[in-house]
Design a protein around this motif. Structure first.
Motif, short mmCIF file in Angstrom:
data_model
loop_
_atom_site.label_atom_id
_atom_site.label_comp_id
_atom_site.label_asym_id
_atom_site.label_seq_id
_atom_site.Cartn_x
_atom_site.Cartn_y
_atom_site.Cartn_z
N LEU A 1 65.99 16.75 -152.46
CA LEU A 1 64.96 16.26 -153.38
C LEU A 1 65.58 16.27 -154.76
CD1 LEU A 1 61.55 17.88 -152.38
CD2 LEU A 1 62.26 15.52 -152.16
N GLU A 2 66.51 17.20 -154.94
CA GLU A 2 67.31 17.26 -156.16
C GLU A 2 68.76 17.02 -155.73
OE1 GLU A 2 66.33 17.14 -159.61
OE2 GLU A 2 65.15 18.91 -159.07
N LYS B 1 76.30 23.17 -157.60
CA LYS B 1 76.04 23.18 -159.03
C LYS B 1 75.05 22.07 -159.37
CE LYS B 1 78.46 23.66 -163.38
NZ LYS B 1 79.71 24.00 -164.03
N LYS B 2 74.05 22.40 -160.17
CA LYS B 2 73.12 21.37 -160.63
C LYS B 2 72.95 21.52 -162.14
CE LYS B 2 70.07 18.15 -160.76
NZ LYS B 2 70.32 16.77 -160.39
N VAL B 3 73.35 20.48 -162.84
CA VAL B 3 73.30 20.51 -164.29
C VAL B 3 72.21 19.55 -164.77
CG1 VAL B 3 74.61 20.07 -166.40
CG2 VAL B 3 75.75 21.03 -164.40
N ALA C 1 65.10 31.26 -162.93
CA ALA C 1 66.41 31.65 -162.39
C ALA C 1 67.09 30.49 -161.66
CB ALA C 1 66.27 32.85 -161.46
N GLY C 2 66.32 29.43 -161.38
CA GLY C 2 66.91 28.27 -160.70
C GLY C 2 66.61 28.21 -159.22
N LYS C 3 65.66 29.05 -158.74
CA LYS C 3 65.37 29.09 -157.31
C LYS C 3 64.83 27.76 -156.79
CE LYS C 3 61.86 31.97 -157.93
NZ LYS C 3 61.65 32.30 -159.32
N SER C 4 63.87 27.21 -157.53
CA SER C 4 63.25 25.97 -157.05
C SER C 4 64.27 24.84 -157.01
CB SER C 4 62.07 25.58 -157.93
OG SER C 4 60.92 26.24 -157.48
N THR C 5 65.10 24.77 -158.04
CA THR C 5 66.14 23.74 -158.06
C THR C 5 67.06 23.94 -156.86
OG1 THR C 5 66.06 23.86 -160.45
CG2 THR C 5 67.91 22.68 -159.49
N LEU C 6 67.42 25.20 -156.59
CA LEU C 6 68.32 25.49 -155.49
C LEU C 6 67.73 25.03 -154.16
CD1 LEU C 6 70.81 26.79 -154.26
CD2 LEU C 6 69.69 29.00 -154.38
N ALA D 1 56.11 13.83 -149.16
CA ALA D 1 56.39 12.70 -148.27
C ALA D 1 57.89 12.44 -148.19
CB ALA D 1 55.66 11.45 -148.76
N MET D 2 58.57 12.55 -149.34
CA MET D 2 60.03 12.36 -149.34
C MET D 2 60.69 13.41 -148.47
SD MET D 2 60.87 11.65 -153.29
CE MET D 2 61.53 10.08 -153.75
#
Lengths: 220, 335
Positions: free
Chosen positions: B57-58, B11-13, B45-50, A124-125
């Motif tokens: 969302l992040e 960069k996401k820490v 590997a950080g794909k979802s975060t990327l 939803a976000m």
């Protein structure tokens, strides 16, 4: 014992008990539902984390729940008098019942809303939904089964509490049970009130569960 | 016109009790409008975060995420919500609203955007037709299969008329057959609606099936990026090589002797290269693995060969393959 007077009294007692229970549940949700939503939303895992607000609400919820109901009943008499105008009778009992039930309802609402799948909230976000839309269209809508189970539990619990109010002349079946069964040793009257209470709880519980099952679309 | 997505020094820490870990570390890339861009990496590997940084969302720790000419971290909340409506997302676990019918699920983004219910329902039915599920409009998600759920999710994305579609492991919970049909649907959407698609996956086969460009993510860093053909024929980094060879998992057991991986493309498939080399050097060689893949409609072949023990002959064979313009890689360090 089964004269007209007794039957009228039992019928009136049942009506009073139902009145107290349903009114208290209604007002309990009017206070408890927003409080529960706020608790779920401001929690650090929630959609709008706010540690300060959460702490305050959390404290209030715990505070009220840690006071035994019998003591609360007496403690809030001044408030009751201010709102209802008197401190006895079914309407007066609604006040302490609401005060006791609201935090308990808020906790149940909070835990129901926290059961909603995090992924669905994120979806939803990702569509650009704002906080209000997420609360109404995602959290409350997706948790409706769990919320209804909560209502059922709340009604059962409040019904039990309302019987306790008989001690201070609160009216209803509990009042009758105490006056006849305890003060006058009329065990048969007490047993009848117990049977009626059991039937009421069973009936309301069954109704609530049926409704929540019917509204649940999660099963194929 | 510039790229539709541009990521600069992203960069996401994450803070944890064990200290700081950079899930995404100084990543740069850009995606052109209309591309199907793959981001591949092993799990962790950080794909979802990327990908979740691409619609915020992040929230990135630092760096820039341009969608068109807007840098997302600079936007106000209201602007961000507006921009998000143009960036659709589908998920590994579909994330449908379980208490709503299929039709109402597709209506959801239009409701959020403030469209009238009647109009929304009419459009929703159109999108359900596009994904081939109009007869399921009145069903609930729990009554659908995984593939059908993902189709509903795709229809729901189309309903917000997006310019970009992010796919976070969208086929990872599906069987191979269903995966193929969902990928075909994504390709169709890319062509018919001109939607730029970003595909996150750990499966090379998904990349080969639909992507035009690919970026390899390894421990939060971008190992390499380029066209899918280039990666297939000549992977430049160890991380990329590992992912490609994962496609044929049995290769892991083949180490020991001198192994080479050769790749063919287009016309070189017609030359009997292996036959020629055996006749020329009068020494047999062993074919351990061979496969032909369809990459963007072109047949691309790969083969793992075990070369003769005689070093001189083996070197000459490698030389011959190079002259024939095949992709050649020594695989001795694969383990």
């Amino acid at each position: 014992m089964w004269d007209n007077e007794m039957i009228t009294m039992l019928v009136d007692g049942t009506v009073d008990t139902l009145y107290m229970t349903l009114m208290s549940t209604l007002f309990g949700y009017i206070l408890g539902l927003p409080m529960g939503i706020l608790l779920a939303v401001t929690d650090k895992e929630g959609i709008r984390p706010n540690a300060f607000l959460y702490k305050i609400l959390d404290f209030i919820a715990n505070l009220v729940r840690s006071i035994p109901f019998l003591i609360l009943l007496i403690l809030v008499i001044p408030i009751t008098k201010a709102i209802v105008g008197k401190s006895y009778g079914p309407s007066a009992t609604v006040v302490p019942l609401v005060i006791a039930a609201a935090p308990f309802i808020a906790r149940m609402v909070e835990s129901s809303l926290k059961e909603v799948d995090r992924g669905v909230i994120e979806a939803a976000m990702s569509m650009g939904a704002n906080t209000t839309s997420i609360i109404w269209k995602v959290l409350l809508a997706e948790a409706r089964t769990s919320l209804l189970v909560g209502v059922t539990i709340a009604i059962g619990t409040i019904l039990g509490y309302s019987a306790m109010a008989g001690v201070v002349g609160g009216g209803g079946l509990g009042d009758i049970a105490i006056r006849y069964g305890y003060y006058r040793y009329q065990t048969d009257v007490m047993l009848v009130t117990i049977v009626i209470l059991v039937l009421l709880v069973q009936l309301l519980q069954g109704l609530g569960m049926m409704l929540s099952k019917r509204l649940d679309k999660r099963r194929a | 016109m510039g790229p539709i997505i541009k990521v600069e020094h992203l960069k996401k820490v994450f803070q944890s009790s064990a200290g700081e870990t950079a899930a995404v570390d100084d990543v740069n890339f850009s995606i052109e409008k209309g591309d199907i861009f793959g981001i591949i990496g092993l799990s962790g590997a950080g794909k979802s975060t990327l990908v979740r940084c691409l619609n915020l969302l992040e929230r990135p720790s630092s760096g820039k995420v341009f969608i068109g000419d807007k840098n997302l971290p600079d936007l106000s909340e209201a602007e961000l919500r507006k921009t998000r409506q143009k960036i659709g997302m589908i998920f590994q676990h579909f994330n449908l609203l379980m208490q709503r019918t299929v039709l109402d699920n597709v209506c959801f983004p239009m409701e959020i955007a403030g469209m009238k219910k009647k109009e929304a329902r009419k459009r929703a039915l159109e999108f359900l037709k596009t994904v081939g599920l109009e007869e399921k409009a009145r069903s609930y998600p729990a009554q659908l299969s995984g593939g059908q759920k993902q189709r509903v999710a795709i229809a729901r994305v189309l309903a917000s008329d997006p310019e970009i579609l992010l796919c976070d492991e969208a086929t990872s919970a599906l069987d191979p057959q269903t995966t193929k049909s969902i990928l075909a649907l994504l390709k169709k959407i890319n062509q018919d609606f001109g939607i730029t698609i970003v595909v996150i996956t750990h499966e090379m086969s998904v990349i080969q099936e639909i992507c035009s460009h690919v970026a390899v993510l390894d421990h939060g860093k971008l190992a390499e990026s380029g066209s899918v053909e280039a990666l297939f024929h000549a992977p430049k980094t160890e991380a990329a090589r590992r992912l490609i060879l994962n496609a044929g998992s049995q290769i892991k057991q083949m180490h020991g002797k001198r192994l080479v991986r050769i790749t063919f493309s287009g016309q070189s498939s017609f030359e009997p290269v292996i036959g020629n080399v055996v006749l020329l050097y009068k020494t047999p060689l062993n074919i351990l693995y061979a496969d032909t893949k369809n990459i963007n409609g072109k047949a691309e072949g790969e083969m793992i060969l075990q070369l003769p023990e005689d070093r001189l002959t083996a070197d000459k064979m490698v030389e011959y393959f190079r002259q024939e313009k095949l992709g050649v890689e020594e695989l001795e360090d694969v383990g």
